[in-house]
Design an enzyme around this catalytic site. Structure first.
Site, short mmCIF file in Angstrom:
data_model
loop_
_atom_site.label_atom_id
_atom_site.label_comp_id
_atom_site.label_asym_id
_atom_site.label_seq_id
_atom_site.Cartn_x
_atom_site.Cartn_y
_atom_site.Cartn_z
N HIS A 250 0.96 -1.25 -0.23
CA HIS A 250 0.13 -0.20 0.03
C HIS A 250 0.90 1.35 -0.11
O HIS A 250 2.01 1.37 0.41
CB HIS A 250 -0.84 -0.02 1.34
CG HIS A 250 -1.92 -1.15 1.10
ND1 HIS A 250 -3.01 -1.09 2.34
CD2 HIS A 250 -2.25 -1.98 0.30
CE1 HIS A 250 -3.76 -2.02 1.85
NE2 HIS A 250 -3.25 -2.71 0.86
N GLU B 130 0.90 4.24 1.59
CA GLU B 130 1.38 4.64 3.16
C GLU B 130 2.69 3.63 3.51
O GLU B 130 3.75 4.15 3.98
CB GLU B 130 0.22 4.24 4.17
CG GLU B 130 -0.90 5.16 3.73
CD GLU B 130 -2.05 4.24 3.02
OE1 GLU B 130 -1.46 3.73 2.11
OE2 GLU B 130 -3.17 4.22 3.46
N CYS C 56 -6.35 2.05 5.65
CA CYS C 56 -6.54 0.70 5.91
C CYS C 56 -6.11 0.30 7.70
O CYS C 56 -5.12 0.72 8.12
CB CYS C 56 -6.51 -0.34 5.24
SG CYS C 56 -4.85 -0.82 5.20
N CYS D 98 -2.22 -0.07 7.18
CA CYS D 98 -1.41 1.11 7.44
C CYS D 98 -1.68 2.15 8.92
O CYS D 98 -0.69 2.92 9.17
CB CYS D 98 -1.98 1.87 5.93
SG CYS D 98 -1.48 1.12 4.67
ZN LIG Z 1 -3.43 0.21 3.58
#
Ligand SMILES: [Zn+2]
Length: 176
Positions: A63, A65, A93, A96
């Protein structure tokens, strides 16, 4: 910090950096990745910028992040990202949000909420959980419409291309 940025107030700076995060999101879009972009700012400078790379890397943890946090730790040679602000186009999410807590990032700014999976305010409140010993400053809703629109366009296009693939497969079956 560049001279232009110094003349802006906090909201102006947040919008400037979110525009940069959106550029990353748009790169992801062009690559067929879910269009989420992130920027890591240290002392007013962008030190890392990434977009979601899950398909490219075939990595469930890739991801935007997580990628900027990893790169920033590498560059600053420390795991504690104090003095840093993370900008991300969509509400983080649970994974993260966990990485944000573990890296002690000072401030998190995001664009649109993710009502189905967000771990900051939508589904969970990880970043402000009273049981955790680190609570970053939070700013939501910066360029929210643009950030959300990019996602909507992406999923709409994906549904359309899936439908046309199915239709093509359907007509191929009829031809048999
Ligand atoms: Zn994430």
């Amino acid at each position: 910090m560049t001279k232009d940025l110094c003349t802006l107030n906090e909201q102006g700076r947040d919008e400037y950096f979110m525009t940069e995060a959106l550029k990353e999101g748009k790169k992801a879009y062009a690559l067929g990745e879910i269009p989420i972009g992130a920027i890591l700012v240290h002392n007013g400078e962008i030190i890392s910028r990434h977009h979601n790379r899950r398909e490219l890397d075939q990595d469930a943890t890739a991801h935007a992040e997580v990628l900027v946090i990893r790169e920033a730790c590498d560059l600053l040679k420390r795991w504690r990202l104090t003095g840093c602000t993370l900008y991300v186009t969509i509400e983080p999410c649970p994974m993260c949000a966990g990485a944000i807590i573990n890296s002690r990032i000072d401030r998190v700014v995001y664009g649109a909420s993710d009502y189905k999976g967000g771990a900051v305010e939508s589904l969970f409140n990880v970043l402000s959980h009273p049981g955790l010993n680190h609570e970053p400053q939070l700013q939501a809703g910066i360029l929210a419409d643009e950030c959300a629109q990019l996602m909507k366009d992406f999923f709409k296009e994906r549904r359309k291309s899936r439908r046309s693939t199915q239709e093509a497969e359907g007509s191929a079956l009829e031809m048999r």
